[in-house]
Design a protein around this motif. Structure first.
Motif, PDB file in Angstrom:
ATOM      1  N   ARG A 108       0.834  -1.206   0.000  1.00  9.25           N
ATOM      2  CA  ARG A 108       0.000   0.000   0.000  1.00  9.25           C
ATOM      3  C   ARG A 108       0.873   1.262   0.000  1.00  9.25           C
ATOM      4  NH1 ARG A 108      -3.131  -3.437  -0.971  1.00  9.25           N
ATOM      5  NH2 ARG A 108      -5.130  -3.922   0.068  1.00  9.25           N
ATOM      6  N   TYR A 110       0.181   3.984  -2.890  1.00 12.87           N
ATOM      7  CA  TYR A 110      -0.297   5.297  -2.470  1.00 12.87           C
ATOM      8  C   TYR A 110       0.847   6.320  -2.419  1.00 12.87           C
ATOM      9  CZ  TYR A 110      -4.852   3.410  -1.215  1.00 12.87           C
ATOM     10  OH  TYR A 110      -6.109   2.829  -1.259  1.00 12.87           O
ATOM     11  N   THR A 119       6.454   3.841   6.433  1.00 15.67           N
ATOM     12  CA  THR A 119       5.465   3.923   7.518  1.00 15.67           C
ATOM     13  C   THR A 119       6.111   4.442   8.799  1.00 15.67           C
ATOM     14  OG1 THR A 119       5.923   1.660   8.217  1.00 15.67           O
ATOM     15  CG2 THR A 119       4.203   1.967   6.560  1.00 15.67           C
ATOM     16  N   ILE A 153      -5.484   4.825   3.864  1.00 15.32           N
ATOM     17  CA  ILE A 153      -4.967   3.606   3.227  1.00 15.32           C
ATOM     18  C   ILE A 153      -6.056   2.545   3.242  1.00 15.32           C
ATOM     19  CG2 ILE A 153      -3.191   1.818   3.295  1.00 15.32           C
ATOM     20  CD1 ILE A 153      -2.135   4.606   2.687  1.00 15.32           C
TER      21      ILE A 153
END
Length: 515
Positions: free
Chosen positions: A466, A470, A479, A500
């Motif tokens: 993700r 994104y 992250t 997300i």
């Protein structure tokens, strides 16, 4: 014999003189002995009784003496003949004994020499059986050892080894040793077309022993072109086979004088040929083992291209212990890792670009880009998981756990962004990457029944994917978990909270570079 006759004569004379004295007959030395003797025999004296008795006795004695003399002479002659015959027999027996003694000595000498020769040959064979060249398949060295030792053991000038071609119509000399020169060389080829009888004999006989090549039918074809120019007189040939197939011959050649090949020499040559067969079998075995090792290395390299080395080793151990194949064993290796860092990279707008180029061009471009990424994986000791289309997945911290897995992934991400700039689209513009990184727990293992791979599962993988999808073109998004591991060493720019899919809003960071 003469001595005996003389003795008898003296005895008779003595009797005569005694008779003369008895009859008062005087033997005057001056008178004629013959008349005196006749006087004794005078007829007038015959009427004398005493004289008659005396003469009768004398005549009897003389007769007996003559008989005895004749008998003695005959006996002496017989005795002399017997002695001569006995002497002849003794001499003949002595000659026979001397001949038997000489024959026994020669036999003992020959036996001694044969025993010494046999012991010498046994020592040679024992040494050759321990020869590493023969046992380990170094056939060329083994061949030279056999020709050299065979030449000295049998005291022949030339010892050579010849190999047949596949059709058994050509013999090639692999090695020729000449004792007087201490030299290993190769001789010319021999063909069945030129020497048909010789080749036929080789294929029909395991051993050929010839005392004189000029008197042997097998060598008539070879006498003038081969034997006479090389002064070869006697030949011993022993054939060797491998797996029931005739491979070649051991050729021992005696020069200058004829040589009678004894049983021990023939047996020794046969043993040398057997050693050659063993050496060739060892060579074939060595080649097969080498080929197997090469194939195993290829398989291992192929396996290492699919799996990490540690996993590949564990996989082989599991297979060897369980004797199971991948197609029946399912998941062979699976491990849980408390903390790994996963990276996903995707080439921006590559799908549209792929539609504008040919398939070969597409594959070449991807191969060039991903090969560059593969070098970075090796450089930072990371583990490439897979590629899907234009997406590239790599992880740090497995299969061997490490403390700096997040740093290694960060370094690779920065270099990937730099490396992609070297590649141009057909319109001259640069490619760009979106990279997403996340740190967390994961499970890794081998799955599949045929085209098995080392793969990664867990929420960490999904979040990292993700982060890529994104993310921003030309940027690396990480992250919060990864940020906490990198913030002391790298510049990281915080982004606004983004929603997300499946995770809701998340705070993310863009990796800018090393502090």
């Amino acid at each position: 014999m003469a001595t005996l006759a003389a003795k008898l004569g003296l005895k008779i004379m003595a009797i005569a003189f005694w008779l003369g004295n008895l009859l008062n007959i005087s033997f005057d030395s001056q008178s004629d002995p013959k008349s005196q003797y006749l006087g004794i025999l005078n007829i007038d004296n015959i009427h004398n009784p005493i004289l008659l008795v005396t003469l009768g006795s004398v005549i009897s004695i003389i007769a007996i003496a003559i008989i005895l003399v004749r008998s003695s002479i005959v006996s002496l002659q017989r005795l002399k003949k017997s002695n001569q015959e006995l002497e002849s027999l003794v001499q003949e027996t002595s000659y026979e004994l001397d001949a038997s003694k000489a024959s026994l000595q020669r036999s003992n000498f020959i036996l001694s020499r044969r025993e010494q020769q046999l012991r010498k040959q046994q020592n040679v064979l024992f040494d050759l059986t321990k020869d590493k060249a023969i046992n380990q398949g170094d056939f060329i060295v083994a061949v030279q050892n056999v020709t050299r030792t065979g030449s000295y053991a049998l005291n022949v000038e030339r010892a050579s080894i010849w190999l047949f071609d596949k059709n058994k119509t050509l013999l090639h000399c692999l090695d020729l040793y000449q004792k007087s020169l201490h030299l290993h060389t190769e001789a010319e080829f021999l063909t069945a077309a030129a020497y048909p009888s010789f080749f036929k004999a080789l294929l029909e006989n395991r051993i050929i022993a010839v005392e004189d090549v000029q008197d042997d039918a097998i060598f008539q074809e070879l006498v003038h072109p081969y034997c006479l120019p090389l002064n070869i007189v006697s030949v011993l040939i022993s054939r060797f086979e491998v797996g029931g197939e005739i491979i070649g011959i051991l050729l021992l050649e005696h020069t200058d004088i004829e040589h009678l090949w004894i049983e021990e020499e023939i047996s020794f040559a046969s043993s040398l040929a057997d050693l050659l067969a063993l050496g060739m079998e060892a060579q074939e075995r060595r080649r097969a083992e080498e080929s197997l090792r090469v194939e195993q290395k290829k398989s291992e390299r192929l396996l290492l291209n699919v799996l990490p080395q540690e996993i590949a080793e564990r996989l082989k151990n599991v297979q060897s212990k369980t004797k199971l194949h991948l197609k029946t064993s399912g998941t062979i290796v699976a491990d849980s890792f408390e903390e790994v860092t996963v990276l996903f990279a995707d080439i921006v707008n590559f799908t549209e670009y792929a539609a504008s180029i040919s398939a070969s061009e597409l594959v070449n471009v991807l191969n060039d880009i991903f090969s560059e990424f593969d070098h970075l994986v090796e450089q930072y000791d990371l583990e490439k998981i897979k590629t899907i289309g234009d997406s590239y997945m790599v992880v740090g911290g497995l299969p061997v756990p490490s403390k700096d897995h997040a740093v290694a992934i960060a370094e690779m991400a920065l270099h990937m962004q730099t490396a992609i700039q070297k590649f141009k689209r057909t319109d001259g513009t640069n490619f760009s990457l979106r990279i997403g990184i996340h740190t967390g727990q994961a499970i890794a293992g081998v799955i599949g029944t045929k085209k098995f791979i080392y793969d990664l599962w867990g929420d960490t993988v999904n979040v990292a994917s993700r982060m890529e999808s994104y993310g921003l073109a030309g940027c690396t998004q990480v992250t919060e978990a990864t940020y906490q591991l990198l913030k002391e060493k790298y510049y990281l720019e915080q982004r606004s909270a983004i929603n997300i899919k499946g995770k809701g809003e998340m705070i993310t960071y863009l990796l800018k570079g090393r502090i």
